[in-house]
Scaffold this motif. Structure first.
Motif, mmCIF file in Angstrom:
data_model
loop_
_atom_site.group_PDB
_atom_site.id
_atom_site.type_symbol
_atom_site.label_atom_id
_atom_site.label_comp_id
_atom_site.label_asym_id
_atom_site.label_seq_id
_atom_site.Cartn_x
_atom_site.Cartn_y
_atom_site.Cartn_z
ATOM 1 N N GLU A 113 0.834 -1.193 0.000
ATOM 2 C CA GLU A 113 0.000 0.000 0.000
ATOM 3 C C GLU A 113 0.871 1.246 0.000
ATOM 4 O O GLU A 113 2.075 1.186 0.273
ATOM 5 N N VAL A 114 0.245 2.377 -0.318
ATOM 6 C CA VAL A 114 0.902 3.664 -0.168
ATOM 7 C C VAL A 114 0.632 4.130 1.260
ATOM 8 O O VAL A 114 -0.509 4.414 1.625
ATOM 9 N N ALA A 115 1.678 4.165 2.076
ATOM 10 C CA ALA A 115 1.508 4.496 3.491
ATOM 11 C C ALA A 115 1.529 5.995 3.749
ATOM 12 O O ALA A 115 0.969 6.466 4.747
ATOM 13 N N ALA A 116 2.182 6.765 2.877
ATOM 14 C CA ALA A 116 2.262 8.217 3.069
ATOM 15 C C ALA A 116 2.618 8.876 1.749
ATOM 16 O O ALA A 116 3.273 8.276 0.894
ATOM 17 N N VAL A 117 2.181 10.121 1.607
ATOM 18 C CA VAL A 117 2.553 10.961 0.467
ATOM 19 C C VAL A 117 2.959 12.313 1.031
ATOM 20 O O VAL A 117 2.158 12.968 1.712
ATOM 21 N N TYR A 118 4.195 12.733 0.766
ATOM 22 C CA TYR A 118 4.700 13.990 1.302
ATOM 23 C C TYR A 118 5.023 14.958 0.172
ATOM 24 O O TYR A 118 5.432 14.557 -0.925
ATOM 25 N N ASP A 119 4.849 16.229 0.478
ATOM 26 C CA ASP A 119 5.100 17.299 -0.476
ATOM 27 C C ASP A 119 6.398 18.003 -0.099
ATOM 28 O O ASP A 119 6.461 18.727 0.897
ATOM 29 N N LYS A 120 7.434 17.789 -0.881
ATOM 30 C CA LYS A 120 8.738 18.397 -0.608
ATOM 31 C C LYS A 120 8.983 19.646 -1.454
ATOM 32 O O LYS A 120 10.111 20.130 -1.537
ATOM 33 N N GLY A 121 7.948 20.165 -2.071
ATOM 34 C CA GLY A 121 8.089 21.368 -2.880
ATOM 35 C C GLY A 121 8.364 21.041 -4.327
ATOM 36 O O GLY A 121 7.467 21.061 -5.162
ATOM 37 N N LYS A 122 9.619 20.704 -4.640
ATOM 38 C CA LYS A 122 9.981 20.361 -6.011
ATOM 39 C C LYS A 122 9.793 18.882 -6.306
ATOM 40 O O LYS A 122 9.952 18.453 -7.452
ATOM 41 N N ALA A 123 9.472 18.111 -5.287
ATOM 42 C CA ALA A 123 9.292 16.670 -5.474
ATOM 43 C C ALA A 123 8.236 16.164 -4.506
ATOM 44 O O ALA A 123 7.952 16.796 -3.480
ATOM 45 N N ALA A 124 7.642 15.036 -4.867
ATOM 46 C CA ALA A 124 6.771 14.309 -3.948
ATOM 47 C C ALA A 124 7.542 13.108 -3.433
ATOM 48 O O ALA A 124 8.416 12.569 -4.120
ATOM 49 N N VAL A 125 7.232 12.696 -2.223
ATOM 50 C CA VAL A 125 7.827 11.489 -1.655
ATOM 51 C C VAL A 125 6.700 10.515 -1.335
ATOM 52 O O VAL A 125 5.764 10.855 -0.600
ATOM 53 N N LEU A 126 6.800 9.334 -1.884
ATOM 54 C CA LEU A 126 5.848 8.267 -1.599
ATOM 55 C C LEU A 126 6.503 7.271 -0.659
ATOM 56 O O LEU A 126 7.659 6.881 -0.876
ATOM 57 N N VAL A 127 5.791 6.875 0.368
ATOM 58 C CA VAL A 127 6.251 5.789 1.224
ATOM 59 C C VAL A 127 5.430 4.561 0.853
ATOM 60 O O VAL A 127 4.218 4.502 1.108
ATOM 61 N N LEU A 128 6.089 3.607 0.193
ATOM 62 C CA LEU A 128 5.429 2.377 -0.244
ATOM 63 C C LEU A 128 5.718 1.288 0.774
ATOM 64 O O LEU A 128 6.872 0.944 0.999
ATOM 65 N N ARG A 129 4.683 0.767 1.384
ATOM 66 C CA ARG A 129 4.850 -0.209 2.466
ATOM 67 C C ARG A 129 4.399 -1.592 2.015
ATOM 68 O O ARG A 129 3.335 -1.760 1.409
ATOM 69 N N THR A 130 5.227 -2.589 2.309
ATOM 70 C CA THR A 130 4.843 -3.978 2.095
ATOM 71 C C THR A 130 5.009 -4.721 3.415
ATOM 72 O O THR A 130 6.025 -4.569 4.095
ATOM 73 N N GLU A 131 3.997 -5.478 3.756
ATOM 74 C CA GLU A 131 4.023 -6.286 4.975
ATOM 75 C C GLU A 131 3.783 -7.733 4.596
ATOM 76 O O GLU A 131 2.931 -8.027 3.753
ATOM 77 N N ALA A 132 4.533 -8.618 5.198
ATOM 78 C CA ALA A 132 4.411 -10.040 4.901
ATOM 79 C C ALA A 132 4.074 -10.812 6.171
ATOM 80 O O ALA A 132 4.596 -10.503 7.252
#
Length: 291
Positions: A113-132
């Motif tokens: 899943e996508v755990a977080a989406v952050y706005d860094k101004g000139k870029a976006a940061v996606l935190v992609l989480r996988t759990e097993a």
């Protein structure tokens, strides 16, 4: 807008069944340099390496979770709300937390899943989480931090910086690990087939004069070095591991790995540099927690 943060975060997690056995583990360990130990008169017969290479003695480094089931941690890029140019995507950081030692042979359900989406101004940061998890419960949680250049400025949360100052004291341990000229060709057999790591022509299109090593290969080499140097080679003692990818590594170079143990909470702080390039930092903000 290519990234719809609200839609991405609300999307249903994706699930898949993955499996692995001793051959997958052994191949991964060979891909991060297992089998020889630098500095020995006859490194080919180091018995300590058998815990990474011989099926009857095998243990599993937690960083194997990044490739188990031939996964690369990027499944979230196919989530609803995300439509990005892959040429603008950079793997910024990786963390893994193990809930118990990873078995040599396993079958698990992996949830992405996508755990977080952050706005860094000139870029976006996606935190992609996988759990097993397997029939006995949770196994690991993987977080991949993905920078998407040119996709910031949408008014979202900036998120944590993730930066920690380098310890002011001299490192407690410094080890060097040579990267074989064919290291990337071997590592990619664990599932990351990006031609950037194999094809000189493709690497040139990306702005490099030759193929570069997978960041996750450097990540694995580093965790093995910490395990062998400070944890008596016992991978079961590792609880979590995180790193920020700060620069590229070229096959044939030497990694210089600095470790600081004088920190609270059974944490080892780590910095990794390319020795031949004036100690250019390749892994920063790196730490291993252990029992």
């Amino acid at each position: 807008m290519p990234i719809d943060a609200e839609k991405a975060l609300a999307a249903e997690p994706r699930t898949s069944r993955i499996g692995w056995d001793h051959k997958d583990v052994q191949l991964y360990h060979l891909g991060i340099g297992a089998g020889t130990r630098p500095g020995l008169a006859d490194p080919a017969v180091d018995p300590g390496e058998l815990r990474y290479t011989l099926e009857s003695r095998l243990q599993v480094l937690p960083s194997f979770a990044t490739v188990a089931g031939a996964g690369t941690g990027m499944a979230g890029l196919a989530s609803p709300g995300i439509d990005v140019d892959l040429a603008a995507v950079l793997h910024g950081g990786q963390s893994v937390r193990v809930h118990r030692p990873i078995p040599v042979k396993g079958d698990a359900v992996q949830t992405s899943e996508v755990a977080a989406v952050y706005d860094k101004g000139k870029a976006a940061v996606l935190v992609l989480r996988t759990e097993a998890a397997d029939d006995d419960g949770p196994l690991w949680t993987n977080d991949s931090e993905i920078f998407v250049r040119g996709e910031g400025g949408f008014g979202g949360e900036r998120g944590p910086s993730g930066r920690t100052p380098r310890p002011a004291t001299a490192p407690d341990q410094v080890v060097e690990r040579p990267v074989r000229p064919d290291q990337a060709l071997l590592y990619r057999l664990s599932g990351d087939w990006n031609p950037l790591h194999a094809d000189p022509g493709f690497a040139a299109l990306a702005g490099f004069d030759r193929p570069i090593l997978h960041g996750l290969c450097t990540y694995g080499i580093t965790l093995k070095a910490v395990t062998d140097t400070l944890l008596d080679g016992d991978a079961s003692r590792i609880r979590s591991y995180r790193a920020r990818f700060a620069g590229v590594v070229f096959p044939g170079e030497t990694l210089r790995i600095r470790m600081w143990t004088a920190t609270a909470g059974n944490e080892v702080r780590v910095e990794v540099t390319a020795a031949e390039r004036n100690d250019a930092v390749v892994l920063g903000d790196t730490s291993v927690t252990h029992s």
